[in-house]
Write a protein that holds these residues in place. Sequence first.
Motif, PDB file in Angstrom:
ATOM      1  N   ARG A  26      -8.421  11.027  -2.862  1.00  0.00           N
ATOM      2  CA  ARG A  26      -9.599  11.823  -2.512  1.00  0.00           C
ATOM      3  C   ARG A  26      -9.194  13.290  -2.417  1.00  0.00           C
ATOM      4  N   SER A  27     -10.125  14.183  -2.728  1.00  0.00           N
ATOM      5  CA  SER A  27      -9.820  15.610  -2.650  1.00  0.00           C
ATOM      6  C   SER A  27      -9.477  16.004  -1.219  1.00  0.00           C
ATOM      7  N   HIS A  28     -10.098  15.362  -0.232  1.00  0.00           N
ATOM      8  CA  HIS A  28      -9.788  15.661   1.168  1.00  0.00           C
ATOM      9  C   HIS A  28      -8.330  15.322   1.501  1.00  0.00           C
ATOM     10  N   SER A  29      -7.785  14.321   0.844  1.00  0.00           N
ATOM     11  CA  SER A  29      -6.388  13.955   1.089  1.00  0.00           C
ATOM     12  C   SER A  29      -5.446  15.042   0.591  1.00  0.00           C
ATOM     13  N   VAL A  30      -5.774  15.622  -0.563  1.00  0.00           N
ATOM     14  CA  VAL A  30      -4.956  16.722  -1.095  1.00  0.00           C
ATOM     15  C   VAL A  30      -5.017  17.907  -0.134  1.00  0.00           C
ATOM     16  N   ALA A  31      -6.209  18.236   0.326  1.00  0.00           N
ATOM     17  CA  ALA A  31      -6.359  19.343   1.283  1.00  0.00           C
ATOM     18  C   ALA A  31      -5.599  19.049   2.567  1.00  0.00           C
ATOM     19  N   TRP A  32      -5.670  17.812   3.022  1.00  0.00           N
ATOM     20  CA  TRP A  32      -5.001  17.405   4.258  1.00  0.00           C
ATOM     21  C   TRP A  32      -3.484  17.603   4.160  1.00  0.00           C
ATOM     22  N   THR A  33      -2.896  17.274   2.995  1.00  0.00           N
ATOM     23  CA  THR A  33      -1.443  17.463   2.854  1.00  0.00           C
ATOM     24  C   THR A  33      -1.073  18.929   3.019  1.00  0.00           C
ATOM     25  N   GLN A  34      -1.906  19.816   2.490  1.00  0.00           N
ATOM     26  CA  GLN A  34      -1.624  21.246   2.593  1.00  0.00           C
ATOM     27  C   GLN A  34      -1.731  21.737   4.036  1.00  0.00           C
ATOM     28  N   VAL A  35      -2.754  21.291   4.739  1.00  0.00           N
ATOM     29  CA  VAL A  35      -2.940  21.711   6.132  1.00  0.00           C
ATOM     30  C   VAL A  35      -1.832  21.144   7.025  1.00  0.00           C
ATOM     31  N   GLU A  36      -1.483  19.885   6.826  1.00  0.00           N
ATOM     32  CA  GLU A  36      -0.410  19.276   7.626  1.00  0.00           C
ATOM     33  C   GLU A  36       0.913  20.006   7.411  1.00  0.00           C
ATOM     34  N   SER A  37       1.194  20.396   6.197  1.00  0.00           N
ATOM     35  CA  SER A  37       2.415  21.134   5.899  1.00  0.00           C
ATOM     36  C   SER A  37       2.402  22.496   6.581  1.00  0.00           C
ATOM     37  N   GLU A  38       1.244  23.177   6.552  1.00  0.00           N
ATOM     38  CA  GLU A  38       1.116  24.469   7.229  1.00  0.00           C
ATOM     39  C   GLU A  38       1.331  24.333   8.734  1.00  0.00           C
ATOM     40  N   ASP A  84       0.827  -1.205   0.000  1.00  0.00           N
ATOM     41  CA  ASP A  84       0.000   0.000   0.000  1.00  0.00           C
ATOM     42  C   ASP A  84       0.862   1.256   0.000  1.00  0.00           C
ATOM     43  N   PHE A  85       0.334   2.293  -0.641  1.00  0.00           N
ATOM     44  CA  PHE A  85       0.959   3.614  -0.634  1.00  0.00           C
ATOM     45  C   PHE A  85       0.085   4.546   0.186  1.00  0.00           C
ATOM     46  N   TYR A  86       0.721   5.384   0.999  1.00  0.00           N
ATOM     47  CA  TYR A  86       0.007   6.335   1.844  1.00  0.00           C
ATOM     48  C   TYR A  86       0.692   7.679   1.826  1.00  0.00           C
ATOM     49  N   LEU A  87      -0.087   8.721   2.033  1.00  0.00           N
ATOM     50  CA  LEU A  87       0.441  10.028   2.383  1.00  0.00           C
ATOM     51  C   LEU A  87       0.608   9.986   3.890  1.00  0.00           C
ATOM     52  N   ILE A  88       1.810  10.173   4.378  1.00  0.00           N
ATOM     53  CA  ILE A  88       2.106  10.075   5.806  1.00  0.00           C
ATOM     54  C   ILE A  88       2.593  11.431   6.309  1.00  0.00           C
ATOM     55  N   SER A  89       2.030  11.854   7.438  1.00  0.00           N
ATOM     56  CA  SER A  89       2.453  13.086   8.086  1.00  0.00           C
ATOM     57  C   SER A  89       3.243  12.721   9.339  1.00  0.00           C
ATOM     58  N   ARG A  90       4.403  13.359   9.485  1.00  0.00           N
ATOM     59  CA  ARG A  90       5.248  13.130  10.658  1.00  0.00           C
ATOM     60  C   ARG A  90       5.621  14.487  11.265  1.00  0.00           C
ATOM     61  N   ASP A  91       5.740  14.512  12.591  1.00  0.00           N
ATOM     62  CA  ASP A  91       6.106  15.762  13.254  1.00  0.00           C
ATOM     63  C   ASP A  91       7.607  16.007  13.112  1.00  0.00           C
ATOM     64  N   ARG A  92       8.086  17.079  13.729  1.00  0.00           N
ATOM     65  CA  ARG A  92       9.506  17.443  13.608  1.00  0.00           C
ATOM     66  C   ARG A  92      10.443  16.365  14.141  1.00  0.00           C
ATOM     67  N   GLY A  93       9.952  15.573  15.081  1.00  0.00           N
ATOM     68  CA  GLY A  93      10.752  14.480  15.632  1.00  0.00           C
ATOM     69  C   GLY A  93      10.674  13.200  14.819  1.00  0.00           C
ATOM     70  N   GLY A  94       9.898  13.213  13.728  1.00  0.00           N
ATOM     71  CA  GLY A  94       9.770  12.035  12.873  1.00  0.00           C
ATOM     72  C   GLY A  94       8.689  11.066  13.321  1.00  0.00           C
ATOM     73  N   HIS A  95       7.898  11.467  14.317  1.00  0.00           N
ATOM     74  CA  HIS A  95       6.833  10.602  14.816  1.00  0.00           C
ATOM     75  C   HIS A  95       5.579  10.723  13.964  1.00  0.00           C
ATOM     76  N   PHE A  96       4.916   9.598  13.769  1.00  0.00           N
ATOM     77  CA  PHE A  96       3.691   9.534  12.977  1.00  0.00           C
ATOM     78  C   PHE A  96       2.618  10.457  13.534  1.00  0.00           C
ATOM     79  N   VAL A  97       1.975  11.237  12.644  1.00  0.00           N
ATOM     80  CA  VAL A  97       0.882  12.119  13.033  1.00  0.00           C
ATOM     81  C   VAL A  97      -0.429  11.626  12.419  1.00  0.00           C
ATOM     82  N   GLY A  98      -0.409  11.288  11.141  1.00  0.00           N
ATOM     83  CA  GLY A  98      -1.615  10.839  10.463  1.00  0.00           C
ATOM     84  C   GLY A  98      -1.307  10.356   9.062  1.00  0.00           C
TER      85      GLY A  98
END
Length: 154
Positions: free
Chosen positions: A67-79, A28-42
């Motif tokens: 999904r369009s929500h996933s694209v939006a989520w990447t932008q918010v997580e980056s912000e 599986d492929f996922y968009l993964i968000s990690r915090d500054r310490g490299g820990h999984f966020v979502g």
Amino acid sequence: MLKPATILAAFLCAGSTALAGAIPQPGDFYLISRDRGGHFVGSHKLFTDYAHGLNKVSYCERSYFVRSHSVAWTQVESERGNTVQVEFNFGRGWRPICGNPEQQVKLEDIGITVSARDLLAESDEPSAPQSRLSAIGAMFSDTSEEGHATYHTR
């Protein structure tokens, strides 16, 4: 009595199979968000096959459906200061595949003009989801004969 029991068993088995599909599997492929310490966020799943409601996108010259929500989520997580990247589940962990997906695909690229935060505030489902108990109850209701809901009220 055998028919309703069979329908119930089939429905419950199908429900557990659908639930198992939500668990990340090797390959599986996922968009993964990690915090500054490299820990999984979502995370949000990327799909390799088209399905209704998905948009074709490209991250690092590889095509996915998202999904369009996933694209939006990447932008918010980056912000928020988190690192977002495409990662691959190879069975014993996650391997980074592509960085900065929020810079590669924007909402405008998939035809959405609202802000990422506004899109995430909206429901991702086209209609309200039906609870499992409501779906089971609907299978057993039979209003075909004289408008009666059950055999006992005829």
